[in-house]
Design a protein around this motif. Structure first.
Motif, PDB file in Angstrom:
ATOM      1  N   PHE A   4       0.800  -1.405  -0.004  1.00 34.73           N
ATOM      2  CA  PHE A   4       0.018  -0.105  -0.064  1.00 34.73           C
ATOM      3  C   PHE A   4       0.871   1.201  -0.168  1.00 34.73           C
ATOM      4  CE2 PHE A   4      -4.321  -1.637   1.717  1.00 34.73           C
ATOM      5  CZ  PHE A   4      -4.384  -2.459   0.850  1.00 34.73           C
ATOM      6  N   LYS A   5       1.958   1.073   0.460  1.00 33.95           N
ATOM      7  CA  LYS A   5       2.879   2.149   0.541  1.00 33.95           C
ATOM      8  C   LYS A   5       3.461   2.754  -0.828  1.00 33.95           C
ATOM      9  CE  LYS A   5       7.101  -0.240   1.430  1.00 33.95           C
ATOM     10  NZ  LYS A   5       6.564  -1.599   1.395  1.00 33.95           N
ATOM     11  N   ASN A   6       3.327   2.074  -1.572  1.00 33.96           N
ATOM     12  CA  ASN A   6       3.566   2.176  -3.035  1.00 33.96           C
ATOM     13  C   ASN A   6       2.344   2.739  -4.304  1.00 33.96           C
ATOM     14  OD1 ASN A   6       6.382   1.357  -2.937  1.00 33.96           O
ATOM     15  ND2 ASN A   6       5.472  -0.893  -3.249  1.00 33.96           N
ATOM     16  N   VAL A   7       1.336   2.812  -3.457  1.00 38.66           N
ATOM     17  CA  VAL A   7       0.091   3.556  -4.052  1.00 38.66           C
ATOM     18  C   VAL A   7      -0.248   4.752  -3.556  1.00 38.66           C
ATOM     19  CG1 VAL A   7      -2.309   2.922  -4.686  1.00 38.66           C
ATOM     20  CG2 VAL A   7      -0.818   1.015  -4.534  1.00 38.66           C
ATOM     21  N   ILE A   8      -0.471   5.560  -4.405  1.00 36.33           N
ATOM     22  CA  ILE A   8      -0.863   7.024  -3.945  1.00 36.33           C
ATOM     23  C   ILE A   8      -2.248   7.565  -4.564  1.00 36.33           C
ATOM     24  CG2 ILE A   8      -0.102   9.608  -4.261  1.00 36.33           C
ATOM     25  CD1 ILE A   8       2.692   8.833  -3.970  1.00 36.33           C
ATOM     26  N   PHE A   9      -3.188   7.915  -3.624  1.00 32.44           N
ATOM     27  CA  PHE A   9      -4.206   8.650  -4.236  1.00 32.44           C
ATOM     28  C   PHE A   9      -4.290  10.035  -4.075  1.00 32.44           C
ATOM     29  CE2 PHE A   9      -5.444   4.264  -2.858  1.00 32.44           C
ATOM     30  CZ  PHE A   9      -6.246   4.070  -3.977  1.00 32.44           C
ATOM     31  N   GLU A  10      -4.400  10.678  -5.234  1.00 31.14           N
ATOM     32  CA  GLU A  10      -4.287  12.321  -5.205  1.00 31.14           C
ATOM     33  C   GLU A  10      -5.727  12.612  -5.537  1.00 31.14           C
ATOM     34  OE1 GLU A  10      -2.350  16.163  -7.749  1.00 31.14           O
ATOM     35  OE2 GLU A  10      -1.526  13.812  -7.958  1.00 31.14           O
ATOM     36  N   ILE A  11      -6.466  13.281  -4.713  1.00 32.12           N
ATOM     37  CA  ILE A  11      -7.825  13.978  -4.725  1.00 32.12           C
ATOM     38  C   ILE A  11      -7.770  15.471  -4.922  1.00 32.12           C
ATOM     39  CG2 ILE A  11      -9.929  13.970  -3.555  1.00 32.12           C
ATOM     40  CD1 ILE A  11      -9.092  11.672  -1.759  1.00 32.12           C
ATOM     41  N   SER A  12      -8.377  15.729  -6.005  1.00 32.03           N
ATOM     42  CA  SER A  12      -8.482  17.367  -6.120  1.00 32.03           C
ATOM     43  C   SER A  12      -9.853  17.840  -6.629  1.00 32.03           C
ATOM     44  CB  SER A  12      -7.155  17.747  -7.143  1.00 32.03           C
ATOM     45  OG  SER A  12      -7.597  16.985  -8.551  1.00 32.03           O
ATOM     46  N   PRO A  13     -10.158  18.995  -6.441  1.00 29.39           N
ATOM     47  CA  PRO A  13     -11.578  19.333  -6.926  1.00 29.39           C
ATOM     48  C   PRO A  13     -11.743  19.443  -8.330  1.00 29.39           C
ATOM     49  CG  PRO A  13     -10.637  21.050  -5.197  1.00 29.39           C
ATOM     50  CD  PRO A  13      -9.563  19.947  -5.453  1.00 29.39           C
ATOM     51  N   ALA A  14     -12.622  18.941  -8.906  1.00 27.05           N
ATOM     52  CA  ALA A  14     -12.828  19.040 -10.399  1.00 27.05           C
ATOM     53  C   ALA A  14     -13.475  20.544 -10.681  1.00 27.05           C
ATOM     54  CB  ALA A  14     -13.776  18.007 -10.715  1.00 27.05           C
ATOM     55  N   ASP A  15     -13.822  20.633 -11.849  1.00 24.20           N
ATOM     56  CA  ASP A  15     -14.342  21.844 -12.220  1.00 24.20           C
ATOM     57  C   ASP A  15     -15.714  22.205 -12.008  1.00 24.20           C
ATOM     58  OD1 ASP A  15     -12.051  22.581 -14.017  1.00 24.20           O
ATOM     59  OD2 ASP A  15     -12.762  21.608 -15.455  1.00 24.20           O
ATOM     60  N   GLU A  16     -16.333  21.211 -11.663  1.00 22.18           N
ATOM     61  CA  GLU A  16     -18.097  21.318 -11.304  1.00 22.18           C
ATOM     62  C   GLU A  16     -18.009  21.206  -9.719  1.00 22.18           C
ATOM     63  OE1 GLU A  16     -20.891  21.501 -12.987  1.00 22.18           O
ATOM     64  OE2 GLU A  16     -19.440  22.038 -14.539  1.00 22.18           O
ATOM     65  N   VAL A  17     -18.706  21.792  -9.267  1.00 25.85           N
ATOM     66  CA  VAL A  17     -18.840  21.863  -7.468  1.00 25.85           C
ATOM     67  C   VAL A  17     -19.275  20.552  -7.170  1.00 25.85           C
ATOM     68  CG1 VAL A  17     -20.238  22.909  -5.756  1.00 25.85           C
ATOM     69  CG2 VAL A  17     -19.417  24.363  -7.439  1.00 25.85           C
ATOM     70  N   GLY A  18     -18.958  20.036  -6.100  1.00 25.83           N
ATOM     71  CA  GLY A  18     -19.297  18.727  -5.870  1.00 25.83           C
ATOM     72  C   GLY A  18     -18.462  17.437  -6.281  1.00 25.83           C
ATOM     73  N   ASP A  19     -17.658  17.819  -7.190  1.00 22.55           N
ATOM     74  CA  ASP A  19     -17.110  16.801  -7.918  1.00 22.55           C
ATOM     75  C   ASP A  19     -15.404  16.651  -7.759  1.00 22.55           C
ATOM     76  OD1 ASP A  19     -19.495  16.070  -9.349  1.00 22.55           O
ATOM     77  OD2 ASP A  19     -18.804  16.679 -11.384  1.00 22.55           O
ATOM     78  N   PHE A  20     -15.089  15.486  -7.599  1.00 21.88           N
ATOM     79  CA  PHE A  20     -13.568  15.271  -7.145  1.00 21.88           C
ATOM     80  C   PHE A  20     -12.856  14.502  -8.275  1.00 21.88           C
ATOM     81  CE2 PHE A  20     -15.738  16.515  -3.336  1.00 21.88           C
ATOM     82  CZ  PHE A  20     -14.838  17.346  -2.719  1.00 21.88           C
ATOM     83  N   GLU A  21     -11.608  14.690  -8.579  1.00 20.30           N
ATOM     84  CA  GLU A  21     -10.942  13.992  -9.757  1.00 20.30           C
ATOM     85  C   GLU A  21      -9.767  13.307  -8.590  1.00 20.30           C
ATOM     86  OE1 GLU A  21      -8.624  14.897 -13.458  1.00 20.30           O
ATOM     87  OE2 GLU A  21      -7.716  15.689 -11.935  1.00 20.30           O
ATOM     88  N   VAL A  22      -9.895  11.887  -8.824  1.00 26.99           N
ATOM     89  CA  VAL A  22      -9.313  11.064  -7.963  1.00 26.99           C
ATOM     90  C   VAL A  22      -8.259  10.296  -8.832  1.00 26.99           C
ATOM     91  CG1 VAL A  22      -9.218   9.188  -6.362  1.00 26.99           C
ATOM     92  CG2 VAL A  22     -11.127  10.623  -6.396  1.00 26.99           C
TER      93      VAL A  22
END
Length: 123
Positions: free
Chosen positions: A51-69
């Motif tokens: 699991f230490k080799n896997v990274i999840f990056e979460i950021s807000p998307a253009d639409e309100v309430g959407d996230f890019e993972v």
């Protein structure tokens, strides 16, 4: 959703102009950290020692309430998906405890909502 988003984006640091919007930055977590927090339950075909080799990056998307993972394994981007906050709330309302991300990672719905609230909407 608009109210939540505007609360999260307004900068409240001393010296900032009132109401000035600051750009939200992405949040990066190793799968090991998300597993510690209870957000990530398992990843198919991957031992928890990896699991230490896997990274999840979460950021807000253009639409309100959407996230890019974005999911990265050993620095290589594997997959990207758009996570709809409203869908998470619907699952929570229906009493669904876990869901799949990327068809491989099992996550706790309530703790994922808690994480998103804490990092993106609570400022």
């Amino acid at each position: 959703m608009d109210n939540l988003a505007s609360k999260g984006k307004v900068s409240k640091k001393p010296g900032d102009i009132k109401g000035k919007k600051s750009k939200q930055v992405s949040q990066k977590y190793t799968a090991a950290r998300l597993h510690e927090k209870g957000v990530l339950l398992e990843i198919e075909d991957l031992q928890s020692s990896q699991f230490k080799n896997v990274i999840f990056e979460i950021s807000p998307a253009d639409e309100v309430g959407d996230f890019e993972v974005k999911a990265k394994f050993m620095g290589v981007q594997i997959e990207t998906l758009i996570l709809h906050y409203q869908d998470l709330l619907q699952l929570q309302y229906e009493g669904v405890a876990v869901m799949k991300l990327f068809d491989r990672a099992t996550v706790n719905v309530n703790l994922l909502i808690f994480l998103l609230n804490k990092k993106f909407y609570e400022k």
